[in-house]
Design a protein around this motif. Structure first.
Motif, mmCIF file in Angstrom:
data_model
loop_
_atom_site.group_PDB
_atom_site.id
_atom_site.type_symbol
_atom_site.label_atom_id
_atom_site.label_comp_id
_atom_site.label_asym_id
_atom_site.label_seq_id
_atom_site.Cartn_x
_atom_site.Cartn_y
_atom_site.Cartn_z
ATOM 1 N N THR A 289 62.811 27.552 -19.771
ATOM 2 C CA THR A 289 62.775 26.264 -20.458
ATOM 3 C C THR A 289 61.324 25.811 -20.506
ATOM 4 N N VAL A 290 61.103 24.552 -20.850
ATOM 5 C CA VAL A 290 59.742 24.022 -20.958
ATOM 6 C C VAL A 290 59.408 23.171 -19.739
ATOM 7 N N SER A 291 58.097 22.973 -19.540
ATOM 8 C CA SER A 291 57.617 22.079 -18.484
ATOM 9 C C SER A 291 57.417 20.673 -19.055
ATOM 10 N N HIS A 292 57.249 20.614 -20.383
ATOM 11 C CA HIS A 292 57.060 19.330 -21.065
ATOM 12 C C HIS A 292 58.442 18.767 -21.414
ATOM 13 N N THR A 293 59.091 18.146 -20.421
ATOM 14 C CA THR A 293 60.447 17.611 -20.584
ATOM 15 C C THR A 293 60.695 16.609 -19.470
ATOM 16 N N ALA A 294 61.824 15.908 -19.553
ATOM 17 C CA ALA A 294 62.273 15.096 -18.425
ATOM 18 C C ALA A 294 62.531 16.061 -17.267
ATOM 19 N N LEU B 252 63.111 17.641 -27.724
ATOM 20 C CA LEU B 252 62.437 16.509 -27.086
ATOM 21 C C LEU B 252 62.078 15.407 -28.073
ATOM 22 N N TYR B 253 62.199 14.174 -27.628
ATOM 23 C CA TYR B 253 61.819 12.973 -28.394
ATOM 24 C C TYR B 253 62.737 12.736 -29.601
ATOM 25 N N GLY B 254 63.798 13.522 -29.756
ATOM 26 C CA GLY B 254 64.618 13.437 -30.967
ATOM 27 C C GLY B 254 64.233 14.474 -32.007
ATOM 28 N N GLN B 255 63.213 15.286 -31.675
ATOM 29 C CA GLN B 255 62.741 16.360 -32.575
ATOM 30 C C GLN B 255 63.477 17.660 -32.221
ATOM 31 N N PRO B 256 64.221 18.251 -33.149
ATOM 32 C CA PRO B 256 64.873 19.521 -32.836
ATOM 33 C C PRO B 256 63.828 20.593 -32.523
ATOM 34 N N ALA B 257 64.138 21.446 -31.534
ATOM 35 C CA ALA B 257 63.279 22.588 -31.259
ATOM 36 C C ALA B 257 63.370 23.558 -32.442
ATOM 37 N N ASP B 258 62.447 24.519 -32.500
ATOM 38 C CA ASP B 258 62.427 25.518 -33.572
ATOM 39 C C ASP B 258 63.653 26.434 -33.427
ATOM 40 N N ILE C 58 54.150 6.653 -21.552
ATOM 41 C CA ILE C 58 53.817 8.081 -21.637
ATOM 42 C C ILE C 58 55.031 8.901 -21.218
ATOM 43 N N HIS C 59 55.495 9.733 -22.110
ATOM 44 C CA HIS C 59 56.626 10.627 -21.806
ATOM 45 C C HIS C 59 56.189 12.077 -22.007
ATOM 46 N N TYR C 60 55.717 12.742 -20.935
ATOM 47 C CA TYR C 60 55.734 12.319 -19.549
ATOM 48 C C TYR C 60 54.335 12.489 -19.009
ATOM 49 N N PRO C 61 53.926 11.674 -18.024
ATOM 50 C CA PRO C 61 52.527 11.702 -17.591
ATOM 51 C C PRO C 61 52.125 12.991 -16.873
ATOM 52 N N GLN C 62 53.083 13.685 -16.253
ATOM 53 C CA GLN C 62 52.768 14.919 -15.540
ATOM 54 C C GLN C 62 53.807 15.970 -15.911
ATOM 55 N N PRO C 63 53.360 17.163 -16.354
ATOM 56 C CA PRO C 63 54.346 18.200 -16.640
ATOM 57 C C PRO C 63 55.066 18.593 -15.350
ATOM 58 N N GLU D 272 47.126 13.253 -23.782
ATOM 59 C CA GLU D 272 46.850 12.655 -25.107
ATOM 60 C C GLU D 272 48.020 11.895 -25.727
ATOM 61 N N ILE D 273 49.231 12.138 -25.223
ATOM 62 C CA ILE D 273 50.415 11.552 -25.873
ATOM 63 C C ILE D 273 50.605 10.086 -25.506
ATOM 64 N N LEU D 274 51.203 9.366 -26.442
ATOM 65 C CA LEU D 274 51.500 7.947 -26.220
ATOM 66 C C LEU D 274 52.764 7.605 -27.019
ATOM 67 N N SER D 275 53.745 7.042 -26.324
ATOM 68 C CA SER D 275 54.992 6.639 -26.984
ATOM 69 C C SER D 275 54.870 5.174 -27.403
ATOM 70 N N LEU D 276 54.972 4.933 -28.705
ATOM 71 C CA LEU D 276 54.922 3.553 -29.209
ATOM 72 C C LEU D 276 56.323 2.942 -29.134
ATOM 73 N N PRO D 277 56.429 1.614 -29.096
ATOM 74 C CA PRO D 277 57.750 0.980 -29.037
ATOM 75 C C PRO D 277 58.654 1.501 -30.160
ATOM 76 N N MET D 278 59.876 1.913 -29.798
ATOM 77 C CA MET D 278 60.808 2.467 -30.791
ATOM 78 C C MET D 278 62.242 2.297 -30.313
ATOM 79 N N HIS D 279 63.005 1.507 -31.016
ATOM 80 C CA HIS D 279 64.460 1.462 -30.852
ATOM 81 C C HIS D 279 65.024 0.710 -32.056
#
Ligand SMILES: *Cc1c(COP(=O)(O)O)cnc(C)c1O
Length: 366
Positions: free
Chosen positions: A80-85, A134-140, A308-313, A340-347
């Motif tokens: 799996t990935v390290s960039h996840t919950a 992740l983030y609502g974006q389907p993986a490839d 930040i989602h997520y600050p540490q892999p 570098e990532i930043l989550s802006l308010p979204m709902h």
């Protein structure tokens, strides 16, 4: 500017339906595995487009149970990935398996198919892929094809992806099983914890149904060691009330995302990349920003709830650092993204005035 927060705003938006649902369960006298769970399971399976849905206690258990249903356990490797919950990796270890973490595509923040292929060529004993949307974006979807060629089971982590799709193929229908979370802030969330395992394979579905309740087929007789991880009647009733607006809520997220993206294109900030044919459901709206930490502090000072989602892999977090196997080439794209990532308010209940306020602040701080 006052920002509304998602779980509470979502309750207020559905107040009558949720209050009615709760009263219905209280009055029914049925609190565990009754008609609300059965009803929700049928409605959610239909909404995603699979044959079977089993409600479980939370999304972490859903991934764990999906792995166990495939017979994956001690000594088996799972990519799996390290960039996840962190929950994705927690669940793999709960099943007794060994996580093998592979790098992401820096544009979409999801598993890089080339890195997956290289890692599978140079590692033996890999039994499954947990593919995170992740983030609502389907993986490839190419990742599924690669995993199949190497004989792996495929479990989708759909905890952030309720209703996302590629070329009309809804996530949750791609692999052997799919795990969903209904944590309050997810695109479909309850007033507490909840989860589900979806599949169109009748045997795997039957195994999940056994495992999630002590290994029972019939009451009081365990056929294999299981656990207790059930979706409560109360949560099922609340989720039935909220499932009705999932599509509209996702559409509203996409409208707000389009406003952000239009304004941010061609600036120093990089909006999400959405490949052609992809339905992104914007669980998070994540940009890349130069001098991200200073920007986050300046936004916070203006009362803007960015995050930040997520600050540490996962592989660098104290519980995992130094003992987790990494894919071929290491995880440079993952490690760079975290800075570098930043989550802006979204709902879906965020006003357009709030979005414009965020955009004005970003312009000023550029
Ligand atoms: C939320 C989440 C989970 C875990 O769900 P819980 O219900 O909190 O256990 C797993 N994977 C991802 C990607 C998540 O966002």
């Amino acid at each position: 500017m006052r920002f509304t927060f998602h779980p509470h705003a979502d309750y207020l938006a559905h107040k009558d339906a949720i209050d009615t649902a709760i009263q219905r369960v209280l009055a029914s006298g049925h609190y565990i595995l009754g008609p609300e769970v059965a009803g929700f399971e049928a409605e959610f399976a239909a909404a995603i487009g699979v044959d079977q849905c089993s409600g479980v206690g939370n999304g972490t258990d859903a991934i764990h149970l999906a792995l166990r249903a495939c017979g994956i356990g001690a000594g088996d490797k799972v990519v799996t990935v390290s960039h996840t919950a962190v929950a994705t990796v927690t669940a793999i270890e709960l099943a007794g398996a060994i996580p093998l973490l592979v790098d992401i595509d820096p544009a979409t923040y999801t598993l890089d198919p080339q890195k997956l292929e290289a890692t599978l060529r140079s590692n033996s004993g890999v039994k499954a892929l947990v593919l995170v949307h992740l983030y609502g974006q389907p993986a490839d979807p190419e990742c599924v094809a690669i995993a199949r060629r190497h004989g792996l089971r495929v479990i989708e982590d759909c905890a952030q992806a309720h209703g996302s799709a590629v070329a009309g193929r809804t996530t949750g229908t791609w692999g052997d099983l799919a795990a969903f979370s209904f944590y309050p802030t997810k695109n479909l969330g309850t007033i507490g914890d909840g989860g589900a395992v979806l599949t169109s394979d009748a045997e795997l579905a039957a195994r999940v149904r056994r495992l999630h309740q002590y290994g029972w087929k019939e009451r009081y007789i365990s056929y294999e060691p299981g656990l207790n991880s059930r979706l409560d009647e109360l949560h099922a009733a609340i989720l039935r009330a909220k499932l009705v607006t999932l599509r509209a809520d996702n559409a509203r997220r996409a409208e707000l995302a389009a406003i952000y993206t239009r304004a941010l294109s061609g600036t120093a900030y990089t909006p999400p990349a959405v490949p052609a044919g992809v339905t992104h459901v914007y669980h998070q709206y994540v940009i890349r920003a130069p001098r991200r930490d200073a920007l986050l502090a300046a936004l916070s000072a203006r009362g803007i709830p960015a995050a930040i989602h997520y600050p540490q892999p996962v592989h660098l977090q104290p519980a995992y650092a130094g003992r987790i196997a990494l894919g071929v080439g290491g995880l440079p794209a993952t490690e760079r993204a975290c800075g570098e990532i930043l989550s802006l308010p979204m709902h879906p209940h965020l006003g357009e005035d709030a979005v414009q306020y965020v955009l004005a602040a970003l312009r000023e701080l550029a």
